[in-house]
Structures are given as structure tokens and as C-alpha cells.
Design an enzyme around this catalytic site. Sequence first.
Site, PDB file in Angstrom:
ATOM      1  N   ARG A   1       0.598   2.049   4.286  1.00 19.29           N
ATOM      2  CA  ARG A   1       0.275   1.569   5.638  1.00 19.29           C
ATOM      3  C   ARG A   1       0.660   2.590   6.694  1.00 19.29           C
ATOM      4  O   ARG A   1       0.088   2.618   7.781  1.00 19.29           O
ATOM      5  CB  ARG A   1       0.941   0.202   5.863  1.00 19.29           C
ATOM      6  CG  ARG A   1       2.434   0.215   5.819  1.00 19.29           C
ATOM      7  CD  ARG A   1       3.025  -1.182   5.619  1.00 19.29           C
ATOM      8  NE  ARG A   1       2.879  -1.647   4.238  1.00 19.29           N
ATOM      9  CZ  ARG A   1       3.250  -2.844   3.804  1.00 19.29           C
ATOM     10  NH1 ARG A   1       3.767  -3.724   4.641  1.00 19.29           N
ATOM     11  NH2 ARG A   1       3.094  -3.185   2.540  1.00 19.29           N
TER      12      ARG A   1
ATOM     13  N   LYS B   1      10.657   3.464  -7.121  1.00 17.12           N
ATOM     14  CA  LYS B   1      10.140   2.425  -8.016  1.00 17.12           C
ATOM     15  C   LYS B   1      10.926   2.462  -9.326  1.00 17.12           C
ATOM     16  O   LYS B   1      11.288   3.540  -9.794  1.00 17.12           O
ATOM     17  CB  LYS B   1       8.661   2.689  -8.332  1.00 17.12           C
ATOM     18  CG  LYS B   1       7.707   2.400  -7.203  1.00 17.12           C
ATOM     19  CD  LYS B   1       6.266   2.669  -7.634  1.00 17.12           C
ATOM     20  CE  LYS B   1       5.297   2.521  -6.477  1.00 17.12           C
ATOM     21  NZ  LYS B   1       5.171   1.143  -5.975  1.00 17.12           N
TER      22      LYS B   1
HETATM   23  N1  BES Z   1       0.896   1.902  -4.186  1.00 23.82           N
HETATM   24  C1  BES Z   1       1.673   0.717  -4.093  1.00 23.82           C
HETATM   25  C2  BES Z   1       0.872  -0.549  -4.423  1.00 23.82           C
HETATM   26  C3  BES Z   1       0.334  -0.644  -5.822  1.00 23.82           C
HETATM   27  C4  BES Z   1       1.062  -1.299  -6.797  1.00 23.82           C
HETATM   28  C5  BES Z   1      -0.897  -0.124  -6.148  1.00 23.82           C
HETATM   29  C6  BES Z   1       0.567  -1.391  -8.082  1.00 23.82           C
HETATM   30  C7  BES Z   1      -1.403  -0.220  -7.434  1.00 23.82           C
HETATM   31  C8  BES Z   1      -0.663  -0.850  -8.411  1.00 23.82           C
HETATM   32  C9  BES Z   1       2.235   0.561  -2.687  1.00 23.82           C
HETATM   33  O1  BES Z   1       2.523   1.747  -2.032  1.00 23.82           O
HETATM   34  C10 BES Z   1       3.514  -0.193  -2.777  1.00 23.82           C
HETATM   35  O2  BES Z   1       4.428   0.325  -3.355  1.00 23.82           O
HETATM   36  N2  BES Z   1       3.551  -1.382  -2.179  1.00 23.82           N
HETATM   37  C11 BES Z   1       4.715  -2.202  -2.183  1.00 23.82           C
HETATM   38  C12 BES Z   1       4.940  -2.700  -0.773  1.00 23.82           C
HETATM   39  C13 BES Z   1       6.260  -3.387  -0.581  1.00 23.82           C
HETATM   40  C14 BES Z   1       7.385  -2.389  -0.711  1.00 23.82           C
HETATM   41  C15 BES Z   1       6.258  -4.021   0.789  1.00 23.82           C
HETATM   42  C16 BES Z   1       4.466  -3.353  -3.152  1.00 23.82           C
HETATM   43  O3  BES Z   1       3.341  -3.840  -3.222  1.00 23.82           O
HETATM   44  O4  BES Z   1       5.406  -3.719  -3.863  1.00 23.82           O
HETATM   45 MN    MN Z   2       4.428   2.503  -2.485  1.00 18.99          MN
END
Ligand code: BES
Ligand code: MN
Length: 510
Positions: A358, A284
Amino acid sequence: MTALTLSTSAAPGLRADAIVIGVAKGAKGPVVAPGAEAVDTAYDGKLAAVLETLGASGAEGELTKLPAPAGFKAPLVIAVGLGAQPGPDADYEAEALRRAAGVAARALAGAKKAAFALPVEDAAAVGAIGEGVLLGAYSFDTYKDNGAGKSLKAKNGRVPLADGVLLGGKPRDAAHKAALARATAVAEELNRARDLINTPPNDLTPAAFAAIAQGAAKEHGLKIQVLDDKALAKDGYGGILGVGGGSAATPRLVKLTYTHADADKHLAFVGKGITYDSGGISLKPAGHNETMKCDMSGAAAVFAAVVTAARLGLPVNVTGWLALAENMPSGTAVRPGDVLRMYSGKTVEVLNTDAEGRLVLADALWAASAEQPDAIVDVATLTGAMMLALGSRTFGIMSNDDAFRSAVHEAAEEVGEPAWPMPLPEHLRKGMESPTADIANMGERMGGGLVAGLFLREFVGEGITWAHLDIAGPAFNEGGAFGYTPKGGTGSAVRTLVRLAELTAEGDLG
Ligand code: BES
Ligand code: MN
Ligand code: ZN
């Protein structure tokens, strides 16, 4: 933790730091809510006018302090807004009471004792006010003492209110007593979930979380099974191992089992427990990982709900599955392009290591399915897309059964958790087709929350009713405290899960 009692005492004679009363928004200005009659009388029946002079309108979230009238043992009156005054035959809504009590309890940090003279029409009101006080009084200061000890904390006003007396609550009324006991169990466990969420990820590793679950299991007579990385490898949990493989803090799968002799239904709750989500190799960017200790909020909610079901002795069997892993980049981390063989036997091409939730949930859902429960509900901070869709206070509900999705939505509404039903559009499945494996862990960007839901659905056993709660928005409050919701970990979904367990026990669900 704040202690609550019920009392039929009159407000004037109560020795307390403050008397809390309710003020509602009437057609022609603020109106004093029932419960505050003694205060109003002592103000010669002019309390509403006094409050209006002080600028009060009765709006939700509003707080007005005024000196207690002569003859009162408490020095201070705190008037909290209840929002619109209900119609002549209607009672104040539970959520309005819960929020107002929370606002007052938050303002009372540092106080020893406060009396709550809010409208109590029935036992439900006792429960709502009790929950509001206990949830609003919450503070997380484990890491705040700077070696200065408790006295500094008290000076800073961070010590939660010690005693809350609910006036109008009848200590000898069975329904009132039961409502208070329920509120106490729910709020105490919910606050523990908040503590887990707020605990920094260097301390709350998967192993540490599992150890805390073991302690709670012992305390509440739950059965517990903890699979460590070796056991996970032996049994083929490729999703959890793949995600946890980049971290020195190895993953765990925790199974908590609560059973009741009179139960004829079985619910399974599955929680995403990423103790820290850096994104992994698909790291990230800075600015997106500071709050990612919150990525185990689903597991915290499941944990709290199972313990609460046990404390309440609900006649239903509840199994909680905590899928715990830390998502880190390293030489042993899963790479974009890797294929994982999941616990279900399906293969997944990992296209983005940041879509890790997931993967751990898929294994836990398949494990939960093997027991053939009557329903499975998973809870996860799964997608940023769900936050974009519903904002920071509402969670999304997806399901393979429309009636069950509605039932979950109703349960959430009943307990005051904003939630909204979301679809699982079949056409989005195509985007997850992989040339190499059975499925990819990513699909179309548009509708990303629904894509994630469709992915999970593939790992629910044939014929099992399932719902998925994406709590990415409401799990962690990055803004200021409001109502009974603090900054940081909120304990989102705990009350909905507890309500689902209660409804199932009563035979009103599934
Ligand atoms: N934990 C994150 C989602 C999240 C984002 C929770 C902000 C709380 C606050 C999750 O694991 C994630 O990174 N999801 C990605 C998925 C994408 C790579 C398909 C997302 O939502 O960007
Ligand atoms: Mn994630
Ligand atoms: Zn995540």
C-alpha cells in the site's frame, strides 16, 4: 512460443502428432462436440460409446487418449472434457473452450504439431481456443537446463507444443483472423508476465524489471520514464523509498505511456511491483516467504496490459505505472514506528513493514492522479486477508464508484477471470488513525483486505474514478496446473485490464 494457424482442412488428411476433439457431459453420458464429425464418422459414429468405454464423461479438465482411426495421418486423438453440454440453441462458452484447449496443450508438451478440432461457432470461439492453447502450452524452464541443453528438455517433455492448427477457423475470414491475432498478442504478453513472476528475485530486481520495460518500450514504440532512487528522493516519493530502503537493490518507478492519435479517453493502470517481500523488519515467518517473488505480479500484469494495448493498436491512451521495490530487513530498512512523508504530502506511520504494498502504491496512485486520467485501476498482491476471503482463484474488486466496480467485474467475467466485488466499509477507516501521523499503514485485522483498499483510496486524486484489484489469491498457483493455468505465476488480471482498455476504446466504459 507456440505458433497458431487457422485451417479449413479435414482432420483425416492432417499430418500432426495428435487431433484434439471435445467431449461434453450429456444427459445420458458423453457426447462428441461439434468439430469432431470426421473422427466420429471414421469410428462408425460410435465415438461417444468408445469414449464412454474408456471412462470419459465429458467433465471439465478430463483428458482421454485414443488411437486415431484407420486412414488418419495423425496417430493420436485426444478428447478433452468441455463440461455440461449446452442447450439446443446455445453455444459452448468461451471459457469452457479456453480451458479444454489449455488442458490439451499442456498434455501436448514435447509434440511438434497438433490440430484442434473443437467447436468453432464464431470468431469468439477462435479467440478462446487460441488463448487456451497458447496459455496452456506455457512452461518456464529458464533455470532448468542443468547445462544439459535442449535435448534433455525435450526428453522431459518440457518443450511447449510447437504448432497448433485450429480446424474450423477460417484463414480468409477477417473476424477469425482478428480474433487469432488478438489471442496471440494477449497470450504472448501474458506469458511474458508469467516469466517475470517466475524469475527468481535475485535476478529480477527493480532495476532489472525497469530495464526489461525499457526494452519492450523500444520494441513497441511506447514512451517510458524510469525514476531511480535518486530521482525518487528528489521528487519526494517517500512511500517507494521507504519500502525500498532496506535493500541493496534500489527501487524504481516506471511510467509507460501508450498513446493513440484517435483516443479520447485515458486509462491509468498501477501495479504493485515488490520484487521480493520478506516482510522487512516485520519479517515474515519461515513458510510465508518462499513464494514472495510473486509480489510483483500486479506490476507484471500492468506491464503486459500496456504492451498488449500497443500491439493491438487500441484507440485509447493507457499509462502504466510500475512501483518497483524490494522489501528487505537491514540497517537502512524502514522500522515499525517510522513516519514516511508520501509523494502526496500525507504522512504515514509504518506500524508493520510487511504492509508495504500500500505504501508503494500510494505514491504511484498519487503520481497517476496528477495526469487526471478518466479512470485508475491498480493491481496488487496486497493482502493475505483477500486470499482468506475469496480463495486462491478469485480476485477482489474494490472501488470508489459502484458502477465502475460492476463494469470491472463484468469485464473480468467476460474474459474468464473469476473476480468478486468487495466493499470499502467507512467504519474501518478509524482503525488506521495514528496518534503521530495522518494515517497508519495498518488497521483492524478483520477485513484486512478492505482496510488496505481504504488506505489506497486516500491517495487517489479528488474526483477520479478508481478500482483496486487484490490478486493475492490467483496471482501465483501453488497447486497443480489446471485448465490453461500453470503452476507458479498465472498472469492474473492481464486479460481483465486488456478488456477494460478495449471497452474504453469502444466508448463502452466511463
Ligand atoms: N505480499 C503480501 C500479501 C500476500 C500474502 C500476497 C500471501 C500473496 C500471498 C503483503 O505485502 C502482506 O504482507 N500483507 C500483510 C498485511 C498486514 C501486515 C497488514 C498480510 O496480508 O498479512
Ligand atoms: Mn508484505
Ligand atoms: Zn507484499
